[in-house]
Design an enzyme around this catalytic site. Structure first.
Site, PDB file in Angstrom:
ATOM      1  CE1 TYR A  36      -2.880  -2.671   0.590  1.00  0.00           C
ATOM      2  CE2 TYR A  36      -3.664  -2.594   2.280  1.00  0.00           C
ATOM      3  CZ  TYR A  36      -3.265  -3.627   1.994  1.00  0.00           C
ATOM      4  OH  TYR A  36      -4.134  -4.476   2.120  1.00  0.00           O
ATOM      5  CG  LEU A  75     -18.899  -2.251   2.970  1.00  0.00           C
ATOM      6  CD1 LEU A  75     -19.289  -0.539   4.103  1.00  0.00           C
ATOM      7  CD2 LEU A  75     -20.028  -2.885   4.468  1.00  0.00           C
ATOM      8  NE  ARG A 133     -18.676   7.624   3.501  1.00  0.00           N
ATOM      9  CZ  ARG A 133     -18.351   9.043   3.755  1.00  0.00           C
ATOM     10  NH1 ARG A 133     -19.467   9.295   3.557  1.00  0.00           N
ATOM     11  NH2 ARG A 133     -17.438   9.733   2.878  1.00  0.00           N
TER      12      ARG A 133
END
Length: 278
Positions: free
Chosen positions: A53, A191, A237
C-alpha cells in the site's frame, strides 16, 4: 472513547484481535496519517495495512502521534508479493517503516502460485513468530488448495485467512474450509466497495433498524464471527461503521442478506493473480 465495545476474536494461538478494524487499502500515503489518527480517535484499535500500500510509515506515524499505548493497538501488515523469497528482510523493512518493535499480525498478501514461494516465505515467518517479532502469522487470498499446500510443510497453522467477502461474493466453501482448520476468516471489501449497500435485502433491514445500510452489512459479518476491516476517509462514516457492533440482526434478516450471493468478485482471482506490481 466511544460507547461501542468492539468484541475480540481469539485466534488459534490465543492472541485476541478486535473483530472490527480499519483498513487503509488505496489510502494515499500523504493522507494516511490524518485518516488513521481520525480512526483511532473514533475508537478503532485494529489497523490493517500492507507493504504494497505504500503507507506503512504514515500508519506508524499516526500510531505514534495518537498517544495510545502500543499494546492497545492491533497492527496488521502484509508481505509484498515480490519479496516472498526474502520474507525476513521484507518484514524488517515493514517493521522499521511502521516504527514498532513488533507486529500483531503478518500476512502473506497473495499466494502467487506461479512463483511457488509462499511455503518458503511461511518458514521465515514462523521463525519471526517464534522470536516474538510477530504475535500471529496468517495468509491473505489463499484458496483451499493453497492452504492444503502450505499445511503440508507448515509447523504453524495460519491464524487468519483474509480474503474478499461481502454479501454478493461470500466464498462460503473457502470460509468453511478455513474455519474447519481453525483459521479465522477476515473479510476485505466487506461492503462490496459500496456496491452491496443498495440491495433491497440490505436497505429494508437498515430502514427497520433506523441505521445506515453499511452498519447492517457489517453486522451481518459480525454475526458470523467474521473479522471485518472497512475503510472510510470520512470520520462520520468511521463512527457509523464502528457502531455496527451494536446492531443485532434476526436470523431472518441474516438469511435475507446471505441470499444475495451472486459470485460477484470485485478483486483479482488468487488462482491466477501474479500481482508482480505488489
Amino acid at each position: 472513547m466511544p460507547k461501542q465495545t468492539v468484541p475480540n476474536v481469539t485466534l488459534n494461538n490465543g492472541v485476541q484481535i478486535p473483530q472490527l478494524g480499519f483498513g487503509v487499502f488505496q489510502v494515499p500515503p500523504e493522507e494516511t496519517q490524518r485518516i488513521v489518527e481520525d480512526a483511532l480517535e473514533a475508537g478503532y484499535r485494529h489497523i490493517d495495512t500492507a507493504a504494497a500500500y505504500g503507507n506503512e510509515a504514515a500508519v506508524g506515524a499516526a500510531i505514534a502521534a495518537s498517544g495510545i499505548p502500543r499494546a492497545d493497538i492491533f497492527l496488521t501488515t502484509k508481505l509484498r508479493n515480490g519479496e516472498q523469497g526474502t520474507a525476513r528482510e521484507a518484514f524488517g523493512h515493514s517493521r522499521r517503516e511502521l516504527g514498532v518493535d513488533y507486529v500483531d499480525l503478518y500476512l502473506i498478501h497473495w499466494p502467487v502460485p506461479s512463483r511457488n514461494l509462499f511455503a518458503e516465505a511461511w518458514k521465515a515467518m514462523e521463525e519471526l513468530h517464534a522470536g516474538g517479532e510477530i504475535r500471529a502469522i496468517g495468509v491473505s487470498n489463499f484458496l483451499a488448495n493453497h492452504l492444503d499446500t502450505l499445511l503440508q510443510s507448515a509447523d504453524v497453522v495460519p491464524a487468519v485467512n483474509q480474503f474478499e467477502l461481502h454479501p454478493t461474493f461470500q466464498q462460503p466453501e473457502l470460509a468453511a474450509k478455513s474455519r474447519s482448520l481453525g483459521i479465522a476468516v477476515e473479510a476485505y471489501s466487506p461492503l462490496g466497495q459500496g456496491a452491496d449497500l443498495d440491495a433491497a435485502a440490505v436497505t429494508s433491514v437498515a430502514d427497520g433498524h433506523g441505521v445506515p445500510p453499511a452498519q447492517v452489512v457489517l453486522a451481518w459479518h459480525l454475526a458470523q464471527s467474521t473479522i471485518v476491516i472497512p475503510k472510510s476517509a470520512n470520520s462520520g462514516r468511521m463512527r457509523d461503521n464502528l457502531a455496527a457492533v451494536d446492531v443485532v440482526l434476526t436470523p431472518e434478516e441474516i438469511g435475507g442478506i446471505t441470499a444475495l450471493e451472486a459470485g460477484a468478485r470485485i478483486g483479482s482471482d488468487p488462482a491466477v493473480a501474479a500481482h508482480s506490481q505488489m
